[in-house]
Scaffold this active site. Structure first.
Site, PDB file in Angstrom:
ATOM      1  N   ALA A   1       0.772  -1.249   0.000  1.00 16.05           N
ATOM      2  CA  ALA A   1       0.000   0.000   0.000  1.00 16.05           C
ATOM      3  C   ALA A   1       0.799   1.293   0.000  1.00 16.05           C
ATOM      4  O   ALA A   1       0.287   2.337  -0.383  1.00 16.05           O
ATOM      5  CB  ALA A   1      -0.931   0.006   1.207  1.00 16.05           C
TER       6      ALA A   1
ATOM      7  N   PRO B   1       3.078   4.490  -0.821  1.00 16.36           N
ATOM      8  CA  PRO B   1       2.734   5.485   0.195  1.00 16.36           C
ATOM      9  C   PRO B   1       1.251   5.712   0.422  1.00 16.36           C
ATOM     10  O   PRO B   1       0.889   6.579   1.212  1.00 16.36           O
ATOM     11  CB  PRO B   1       3.379   6.754  -0.367  1.00 16.36           C
ATOM     12  CG  PRO B   1       3.333   6.571  -1.849  1.00 16.36           C
ATOM     13  CD  PRO B   1       3.547   5.104  -2.084  1.00 16.36           C
ATOM     14  N   GLY B   2       0.375   4.989  -0.260  1.00 14.08           N
ATOM     15  CA  GLY B   2      -1.022   5.049   0.130  1.00 14.08           C
ATOM     16  C   GLY B   2      -1.970   5.693  -0.869  1.00 14.08           C
ATOM     17  O   GLY B   2      -3.154   5.839  -0.585  1.00 14.08           O
ATOM     18  N   GLY B   3      -1.458   6.058  -2.053  1.00 15.22           N
ATOM     19  CA  GLY B   3      -2.333   6.713  -3.033  1.00 15.22           C
ATOM     20  C   GLY B   3      -3.578   5.888  -3.316  1.00 15.22           C
ATOM     21  O   GLY B   3      -4.705   6.385  -3.267  1.00 15.22           O
ATOM     22  N   LYS B   4      -3.377   4.594  -3.591  1.00 18.45           N
ATOM     23  CA  LYS B   4      -4.544   3.787  -3.974  1.00 18.45           C
ATOM     24  C   LYS B   4      -5.392   3.449  -2.753  1.00 18.45           C
ATOM     25  O   LYS B   4      -6.599   3.256  -2.871  1.00 18.45           O
ATOM     26  CB  LYS B   4      -4.091   2.551  -4.746  1.00 18.45           C
ATOM     27  CG  LYS B   4      -3.473   3.000  -6.062  1.00 18.45           C
ATOM     28  CD  LYS B   4      -2.944   1.939  -6.924  1.00 18.45           C
ATOM     29  CE  LYS B   4      -2.069   2.526  -8.011  1.00 18.45           C
ATOM     30  NZ  LYS B   4      -0.754   3.011  -7.530  1.00 18.45           N
TER      31      LYS B   4
ATOM     32  N   ASP C   1      -1.100  -3.801  -5.864  1.00 22.17           N
ATOM     33  CA  ASP C   1      -0.379  -2.835  -6.704  1.00 22.17           C
ATOM     34  C   ASP C   1       1.089  -3.227  -6.518  1.00 22.17           C
ATOM     35  O   ASP C   1       1.762  -2.738  -5.621  1.00 22.17           O
ATOM     36  CB  ASP C   1      -0.674  -1.426  -6.178  1.00 22.17           C
ATOM     37  CG  ASP C   1      -0.058  -0.346  -7.049  1.00 22.17           C
ATOM     38  OD1 ASP C   1       0.122  -0.583  -8.245  1.00 22.17           O
ATOM     39  OD2 ASP C   1       0.243   0.736  -6.510  1.00 22.17           O
TER      40      ASP C   1
ATOM     41  N   CYS D   1       3.046  -0.573 -12.431  1.00 21.08           N
ATOM     42  CA  CYS D   1       3.341   0.621 -13.223  1.00 21.08           C
ATOM     43  C   CYS D   1       4.478   0.298 -14.189  1.00 21.08           C
ATOM     44  O   CYS D   1       5.320   1.149 -14.464  1.00 21.08           O
ATOM     45  CB  CYS D   1       3.659   1.813 -12.333  1.00 21.08           C
ATOM     46  SG  CYS D   1       5.117   1.563 -11.319  1.00 21.08           S
TER      47      CYS D   1
HETATM   48  C1  SAM Z   1       4.066   0.109  -6.400  1.00 19.38           C
HETATM   49  S1  SAM Z   1       4.407   0.350  -4.701  1.00 19.38           S
HETATM   50  C2  SAM Z   1       2.802   0.605  -4.033  1.00 19.38           C
HETATM   51  C3  SAM Z   1       2.225   1.966  -4.311  1.00 19.38           C
HETATM   52  C4  SAM Z   1       0.938   2.198  -3.570  1.00 19.38           C
HETATM   53  N1  SAM Z   1      -0.024   1.135  -3.830  1.00 19.38           N
HETATM   54  C5  SAM Z   1       0.316   3.545  -3.885  1.00 19.38           C
HETATM   55  O1  SAM Z   1      -0.610   3.592  -4.694  1.00 19.38           O
HETATM   56  O2  SAM Z   1       0.724   4.546  -3.294  1.00 19.38           O
HETATM   57  C6  SAM Z   1       4.789  -1.252  -4.151  1.00 19.38           C
HETATM   58  C7  SAM Z   1       4.940  -1.410  -2.652  1.00 19.38           C
HETATM   59  O3  SAM Z   1       5.128  -2.800  -2.393  1.00 19.38           O
HETATM   60  C8  SAM Z   1       5.853  -2.922  -1.199  1.00 19.38           C
HETATM   61  N2  SAM Z   1       6.337  -4.316  -1.140  1.00 19.38           N
HETATM   62  C9  SAM Z   1       7.420  -4.874  -1.716  1.00 19.38           C
HETATM   63  N3  SAM Z   1       7.451  -6.183  -1.447  1.00 19.38           N
HETATM   64  C10 SAM Z   1       6.372  -6.469  -0.699  1.00 19.38           C
HETATM   65  C11 SAM Z   1       5.856  -7.641  -0.097  1.00 19.38           C
HETATM   66  N4  SAM Z   1       6.474  -8.809  -0.251  1.00 19.38           N
HETATM   67  N5  SAM Z   1       4.731  -7.559   0.647  1.00 19.38           N
HETATM   68  C12 SAM Z   1       4.095  -6.383   0.804  1.00 19.38           C
HETATM   69  N6  SAM Z   1       4.541  -5.231   0.263  1.00 19.38           N
HETATM   70  C13 SAM Z   1       5.654  -5.276  -0.484  1.00 19.38           C
HETATM   71  C14 SAM Z   1       6.928  -1.860  -1.342  1.00 19.38           C
HETATM   72  O4  SAM Z   1       7.446  -1.506  -0.090  1.00 19.38           O
HETATM   73  C15 SAM Z   1       6.146  -0.726  -2.019  1.00 19.38           C
HETATM   74  O5  SAM Z   1       5.704   0.195  -1.061  1.00 19.38           O
END
Ligand code: SAM
Length: 501
Positions: free
Chosen positions: A129, A131-134, A197, A250
């Site tokens: 999640a 930084p939380g946008g979605k 995401d 993305c």
């Molecule tokens: C694409 S970003 C998410 C962006 C977010 N959904 C938004 O809209 O702001 C992917 C996120 O996955 C997290 N991440 C990486 N591996 C992970 C895992 N095994 N389990 C949970 N989160 C994970 C990362 O720390 C990162 O914050």
């Protein structure tokens, strides 16, 4: 996902060239030209409104004040691209108070793919999640009912997540910090909706500050794809039969998009279907049928591949899956951790007392809202959090990073609304307000104290809601003898506030 290495402009350029060379065979000659033309144009910033705090029509008033020319995002009714701006979207008090979230238009697609019936109270897992946008979008689309769990395995990224979600102002929210891979084994067949995401290589072709591009090795891409498949299978297992899951990245790299869906279909055939989402888009944006080396199963084409030239966004990929049968367990069900310190919920009589004080001091009747949101008040140190009752019912004493919204703060004079409470509910307060004269608004937004000018009736509390003559909520102030002390948090203060007519 944060890049593991730094992305210098040089490596960003190289990454773009490499990606472009790879993607050339995936498009027709005509589409390829359209893509190259699109990449010459700057990407317009975009914002998504917060329906918990504002009326959608207000965006046009801001456009007038800040010199913005707006274009609707075609697949998100609350989203706007700002194609021209005299004043940056990140430098307004409306942004700092969470009236809107700045987000690339493409990133508004995944949450729009879910079907949420109007009065539903869905149980939702946002697996990755920060930084939380979605997550903010999920809270908005469900009208802050039900429960959204915002989970991220990266502990460094949880503070950013908490700040974004507190600024948005949702109550029915919990933040957790576990690897997403665990949720399927811990809570099988539980959630009505799951968003993944996924952490990805960010080959979006439109590098943004938040999504830089960098060269990526085949080994790294393979490892990313393996993690994406594991997360997707965990999410599917955590979803109840009949529920929906959205898988998004993305990146436009097929290994992390179509191939991940194919791998999940092969691992658990017959447990889910990829649904067509053509009704959510103004024009079709199908996923790939094949790469030069490989043909994907036909239903993978129902996913959405947002090439940048389709709707003038960054590159993006999203698919909506519907679970149709339980996912067989591979490693068995495991027990989630439980904490020994339970949450301290206020008893009904204590809660009545606090809500009465809110009515008396601020003219704010929160009783109906608490009933609709099925929320209660949890005490943590000097704060009372408005928090979802559903959390304990479903997850017992699972450790949380935070639960709900800090609503009230203990002061020597009793409970007063927090900054977050005022940013969300300040407009609904009938009293306890001070209206700033126009000439004091700029110094106030810069974080300065201002001379006290109060017209009767005198507020019943020392911590008041500050507004301007337009009724804009400008945070909280403390009434002192001759001045109004500025209680805006530092992160909200503006260096050069725009003057509003
Ligand atoms: C694409 S970003 C998410 C962006 C977010 N959904 C938004 O809209 O702001 C992917 C996120 O996955 C997290 N991440 C990486 N591996 C992970 C895992 N095994 N389990 C949970 N989160 C994970 C990362 O720390 C990162 O914050």
């Amino acid at each position: 996902m944060k890049p593991e290495r730094s992305s210098s402009p040089f490596s960003m350029e190289r990454a773009l060239e490499e990606a472009l060379a790879r993607f050339r065979p995936l498009l027709s000659a005509e589409e390829w030209q359209a893509l190259l033309e699109e990449l010459k144009r700057p990407l317009a910033p975009a914002l998504r409104l917060n329906p918990l705090k504002v009326n959608p029509a207000e965006v046009h008033m801001w456009a007038e004040w800040y010199g913005w020319r707006l274009q609707p995002v075609p697949f998100c009714p609350t989203g706007w691209q700002v194609v021209e701006s005299a004043y940056p979207v990140s430098q307004t008090i409306e942004h700092r108070l969470g009236y809107y979230y700045i987000q690339d238009a493409a990133s508004m697609l995944p949450v729009e793919l879910f079907d949420f019936p109007p009065d539903a109270r869905p149980l939702i897992l946002d697996m990755a999640a920060s930084p939380g946008g979605k997550t903010t979008h999920l809270v908005a689309r469900t009208n802050d009912r039900g429960l959204v769990i915002a989970n991220d395995s990266s502990h460094e990224r949880l503070t950013a997540l908490r700040l974004v979600l507190q600024t948005w102002g949702g109550i029915n929210l919990a933040i957790t910090g576990f690897p997403g891979e665990r949720w399927g084994g811990w809570y099988p067949e539980t959630f009505d909706a799951v968003l993944l995401d996924a952490p990805c290589s960010m080959q979006s072709l439109r590098p943004l500050e938040s999504h830089p591009m960098r060269p990526i090795s085949q080994g790294e891409q393979r490892r990313l794809a393996q993690r994406q498949v594991a997360l997707l299978l965990s999410g599917l297992r955590a979803l109840r039969v009949g529920g929906q899951m959205v898988y998004a990245t993305c990146t436009l790299a097929p290994e992390e998009d179509e191939a991940v869906l194919e791998a999940a279909l092969q691992r658990h055939p017959g447990t889910f279907e990829i649904e067509s989402v053509d009704d959510r888009l103004p024009a079709p944006a199908p996923a790939l049928e094949a790469t030069p080396e490989h043909r994907f199963p036909p239903q993978v084409r129902r996913a959405v591949r947002l090439w940048p030239h389709r709707f003038h966004t960054a590159g993006f990929f999203a698919a909506r899956l519907r679970k149709v049968a339980p996912v067989p367990s591979e490693s068995g069900m495991t027990s989630p951790p439980q904490t020994r310190t339970r949450l301290t919920w206020l008893r009904p009589s204590e809660m009545r007392e606090v809500l009465e004080a809110l009515k008396r001091d601020y003219g704010l009747d929160m009783q109906p809202l608490f009933e609709v949101q099925v929320a209660g008040l949890v005490r943590r140190e000097d704060y009372l959090y408005a928090a979802p009752r559903a959390f304990e019912a479903y997850f017992g004493a699972l450790p949380v990073v935070s639960l709900g919204l800090p609503l009230l703060e203990a002061t020597p004079e009793g409970w007063v609304l927090t900054h977050e409470g005022v940013a969300r509910f300040g407009r609904q307060c009938q009293h306890g307000r001070v209206i700033l004269p126009a000439e004091m608004v700029t110094p106030w937004l810069r974080g300065e104290d201002v001379p006290l000018v109060i017209r009767p009736p005198w507020p019943k509390t020392r911590v008041v809601i500050v507004t301007d003559v337009h009724g804009r909520v400008l945070g909280r102030g403390r009434v002192q003898r001759t001045q109004l002390k500025n209680l805006l948090p530092r992160r909200v203060v503006l260096q050069q506030p725009p003057s509003v007519p």
